[in-house]
Motif scaffolding. Sequence first.
Motif, PDB file in Angstrom:
ATOM      1  N   LEU A  94       0.826  -1.213   0.000  1.00 25.82           N
ATOM      2  CA  LEU A  94       0.000   0.000   0.000  1.00 25.82           C
ATOM      3  C   LEU A  94       0.860   1.263   0.000  1.00 25.82           C
ATOM      4  N   ARG A  95       1.950   1.255   0.742  1.00 24.23           N
ATOM      5  CA  ARG A  95       2.859   2.420   0.746  1.00 24.23           C
ATOM      6  C   ARG A  95       3.396   2.687  -0.656  1.00 24.23           C
ATOM      7  N   ARG A  96       3.822   1.620  -1.335  1.00 21.50           N
ATOM      8  CA  ARG A  96       4.347   1.781  -2.699  1.00 21.50           C
ATOM      9  C   ARG A  96       3.261   2.328  -3.623  1.00 21.50           C
ATOM     10  N   ARG A  97       2.084   1.756  -3.541  1.00 21.50           N
ATOM     11  CA  ARG A  97       0.982   2.148  -4.428  1.00 21.50           C
ATOM     12  C   ARG A  97       0.506   3.569  -4.168  1.00 21.50           C
ATOM     13  N   GLU A 101       3.202   7.222   3.228  1.00 27.75           N
ATOM     14  CA  GLU A 101       2.503   6.767   4.427  1.00 27.75           C
ATOM     15  C   GLU A 101       0.987   6.940   4.318  1.00 27.75           C
ATOM     16  N   PHE A 102       0.290   6.163   5.097  1.00 29.61           N
ATOM     17  CA  PHE A 102      -1.165   6.259   5.215  1.00 29.61           C
ATOM     18  C   PHE A 102      -1.518   5.985   6.665  1.00 29.61           C
ATOM     19  N   LEU A 103      -2.746   6.258   7.055  1.00 28.68           N
ATOM     20  CA  LEU A 103      -3.138   6.111   8.463  1.00 28.68           C
ATOM     21  C   LEU A 103      -3.281   4.654   8.872  1.00 28.68           C
TER      22      LEU A 103
END
Length: 129
Positions: A94-97, A101-103
């Motif tokens: 998910l970080r790569r996509r 960063e995300f929550l």
Amino acid sequence: MTKYEKAIYLLIHQSIGHPTAEQVFCEMRKEYPAISLATVYNNLKKLCDAGLIRRISLEGAPDRYDRPAKHDHIVCARCKMLTDVCFEDLTDSLRRRLGGEFLFYDLKVYVLCPACRQETSAPEKPSES
């Protein structure tokens, strides 16, 4: 942490299921008969806001509460039975996509549980006239 917060925290962390606020309330009343449902909801919210427990929301069903440890859930689309499952961690993907960063993410896979599957495939009984 107040006595109610601590008791609710322990109840959620020791639970093998995913209790609703009503179920937490019923359990809490065994030890604290004077506790109100509003107190349970307020303490559940505080514990969620502090990241000490996790709220699981399902469409058409009451919120449930769980330990915050990383895991995913399998949900029966019909009866809303909730089961813990550990899938491969998607954080790096998910970080790569997303480009950084995300929550957080919350993965729920919807299925028909064995009981609901059996119910769906069972032949209908003829109606008596």
